[in-house]
Design a protein around this motif. Structure first.
Motif, PDB file in Angstrom:
ATOM      1  N   LEU A  16      51.746   6.356  44.603  1.00 23.70           N
ATOM      2  CA  LEU A  16      52.550   5.543  45.516  1.00 23.70           C
ATOM      3  C   LEU A  16      53.895   6.191  45.769  1.00 23.70           C
ATOM      4  N   CYS A  22      59.581   6.619  47.514  1.00 21.18           N
ATOM      5  CA  CYS A  22      60.416   5.497  47.131  1.00 21.18           C
ATOM      6  C   CYS A  22      61.592   5.957  46.283  1.00 21.18           C
ATOM      7  N   SER A  39      46.312  -0.673  51.205  1.00 15.32           N
ATOM      8  CA  SER A  39      45.870  -0.433  49.839  1.00 15.32           C
ATOM      9  C   SER A  39      44.735  -1.361  49.467  1.00 15.32           C
ATOM     10  N   ILE A  44      45.270  -2.798  43.139  1.00 13.46           N
ATOM     11  CA  ILE A  44      46.387  -3.654  42.731  1.00 13.46           C
ATOM     12  C   ILE A  44      45.985  -4.490  41.531  1.00 13.46           C
ATOM     13  N   ASP A  60      49.703  -3.364  50.184  1.00 12.14           N
ATOM     14  CA  ASP A  60      50.902  -2.566  50.452  1.00 12.14           C
ATOM     15  C   ASP A  60      51.158  -2.399  51.939  1.00 12.14           C
ATOM     16  N   ASN A  70      54.979  -3.465  55.577  1.00 14.60           N
ATOM     17  CA  ASN A  70      54.848  -2.646  54.372  1.00 14.60           C
ATOM     18  C   ASN A  70      55.504  -3.300  53.160  1.00 14.60           C
ATOM     19  N   PHE A  72      55.942  -2.875  48.593  1.00 12.39           N
ATOM     20  CA  PHE A  72      55.716  -2.218  47.315  1.00 12.39           C
ATOM     21  C   PHE A  72      55.548  -3.314  46.274  1.00 12.39           C
ATOM     22  N   ASP A  73      54.324  -3.465  45.814  1.00 18.90           N
ATOM     23  CA  ASP A  73      54.000  -4.487  44.814  1.00 18.90           C
ATOM     24  C   ASP A  73      54.445  -5.882  45.278  1.00 18.90           C
ATOM     25  N   SER A  77      59.551  -4.087  52.482  1.00 17.16           N
ATOM     26  CA  SER A  77      60.461  -2.977  52.747  1.00 17.16           C
ATOM     27  C   SER A  77      61.621  -3.442  53.611  1.00 17.16           C
TER      28      SER A  77
END
Length: 528
Positions: A16, A22, A39, A44, A60, A70, A72-73, A77
């Protein structure tokens, strides 16, 4: 975490990081947007000790009408956050338009009457020669004498309205177009005349005897009275209002201000709310003027979410102005779709044909299924985008009293009525109206009377010398040029090439055959 989960977790994290670059330091925690593949939820779920239901997880990357969102976990974003906040403000701007129309429509009328010269409650706009197509007024009526003004309960306090005997249907609506009280035939005076006392929302005291008392939720209130024609002429009702209507603060009952009547027939003035960014300014003026209790917290919260809040200046920045300018355009388009191309099956009055009800759901409080469906929001938007006056007398079954309305936007083939075409409309014999019936043409742009070569774009059983067919029915003819057969020119109504139109069929004093649907008007038939 056991060994089984550590390796996939490490590989997943490093993959990732390589994909989305990131950056995560003690000074900066920012997720940069790049194009990523959606994803797998399985990858996950591998990061958990227990089985996590798919329905609570966020991939994701998610494809939506806003584009790719988008995460991240599950953390949005920066670009996604900005995108959804812009969309949230846009949605609330649209909803503010759709739900704010009742308030801005009343405000538009108030501003229009001021433009016509009525600035205080004792100054009344009257249409001595009926309302023609000059004023911009939502679905105005050409067949009754209007007398109208605004009450200012904040400055004047409790206000008395004395109406004369013989007054037709009259109504007081608050600043959100909610019903306050009826007057005249459908009111408690039952057409015999009387004194009404309208109380402000913060009134807390004793009221004197001898009044029909009603308490409003707002300071600004719209008073609209109608007078019927006698022998097809407005003179009787004009004189009735000029000689018998009195409006004054209760505190001035012993020194009443003299009445001033402003004849606005053939005068041009605008009473319609804005359909651009100015709409929000009009709504803000209402919110600033009225008490907080005027609207419920949900509605106040909606308006406040875009910056319209009592005692707070409405001053959106450039970003918000751009969003709201877009929102009001979409809101206006949505209101027009709801009005002219409704998807509500309940709109149909009859099992056949294209006549529609103005009060979808049959509730002047806009309750759906007797309240089980809550507020019928689209029905409320539809009515107030196209029309004015909210009273049970326009909805409830009141045999021989009140009024009923049917709207036609479409011809028999389901197409919009078009001014370039010729149409016929048959009104069967024995129209179930104790007082009278009428057909009025309107402009879909302004929702006001259609401006044509005819000053009154309408016919009325009281006013128009209509020619009947052998069976007692009346055939009306519509077109840009007179298409009526010889001898039936009085039955012709003019349309305008290059413009659409719609009509409202009105019955005053509706009778049982209207309610049991054993009588119905014909459809508009295209003459080919």
């Amino acid at each position: 975490m056991n060994l089984k989960h550590k390796l996939p977790y490490a590989i997943g994290v490093f993959s990732l990081l390589a994909i989305i670059n990131c950056k995560n330091t003690s000074e900066e925690n920012k997720i940069e947007d790049v194009v990523v593949e959606t994803s797998s939820l399985e990858s996950i779920k591998e990061k958990y000790n227990t089985d996590i239901p798919d329905k609570i997880l966020t991939p994701d990357a998610v494809e939506t009408r806003l584009g790719t969102l988008n995460f991240f976990d599950g953390l949005p974003s920066d670009e996604t956050t900005k995108k959804v906040y812009d969309n949230l403000d846009f949605m609330r701007g649209v909803e503010t338009f759709l739900n704010g129309i009742p308030a801005t429509s009343i405000e538009g009328i108030r501003l229009g009457l001021e433009e016509a010269g009525a600035n205080t409650s004792n100054q009344v706009v009257i249409f001595d020669e009926l309302m023609d197509s000059n004023p911009l007024f939502l679905t105005g009526n050409t067949s009754t004498v209007y007398a109208t003004t605004f009450l200012d309960l904040k400055n004047d306090g409790p206000t008395v309205v004395e109406i004369p005997a013989g007054c037709g249907p009259g109504t007081v609506n608050d600043a959100y177009f909610r019903f306050v009280v009826d007057m005249g035939a459908p009111g408690p005076d039952r057409g015999k005349g009387g004194k009404y006392l309208i109380l402000p929302p913060d009134f807390d005291g004793e009221t004197p005897e001898g009044y029909f008392v009603a308490k409003s939720t707002s300071y600004v209130n719209w008073l609209i009275l109608r007078g019927f024609l006698v022998d097809g002429k407005p003179d009787f009702s004009s004189e009735m209002f000029r000689n018998g209507l009195k409006i004054y603060p209760l505190k001035d009952k012993d020194k009443q201000p003299s009445m001033k009547f402003i004849n606005s027939s053939k005068k041009l003035f605008n009473t319609i709310h804005a359909n651009n960014f100015d709409f929000y300014k009009e709504l803000n003026d209402v919110i600033q003027r009225e008490p907080v209790s005027f609207l419920d917290p949900e509605l106040r919260g909606l308006f406040a979410s875009i910056g319209i809040e009592k005692e707070i200046p409405f001053n959106p920045d450039n970003r918000m102005q751009d969003i709201l300018t877009d929102a009001v355009a979409v809101g206006n388009a949505t209101a027009r779709a709801i009005t002219f191309k409704t998807r509500e099956k309940e709109s149909s009055i009859f099992e056949t044909g294209h006549w529609e009800s103005g009060f979808i759901g049959g509730s002047y409080q806009w309750l759906k299924s007797d309240g089980k469906g809550g507020r019928f929001l689209d029905a409320r938007t539809r009515f107030f985008y196209a029309a004015t006056v909210n009273t049970p007398a326009m909805v409830l079954k009141m045999i021989g009293k009140g009024s009923q309305y049917a709207i036609a936007f479409l011809d028999a083939d389901g197409n919009y009525l078009d001014g370039k075409n010729n149409y016929t409309l048959n009104i069967p014999a024995n129209v179930p109206a104790k007082d009278f019936w009428s057909v009025v043409m309107y402009d879909p742009q302004t929702r006001s009377e259609l401006q044509t070569g005819q000053a009154l774009p309408s016919v009325s059983s009281q006013r128009t010398p209509l020619v009947k067919n052998e069976d007692g029915s009346v055939t009306l003819y519509f077109g840009a040029t007179n298409s009526a057969p010889e001898g039936k020119e009085a039955n012709w109504l003019q349309s305008v090439k290059g413009k659409g139109f719609f009509v409202i069929f009105r019955l005053y004093g509706p009778l049982e055959p209207w309610f049991d649907k054993t009588w119905q008007p014909g459809d508009f038939k295209l003459v080919k």
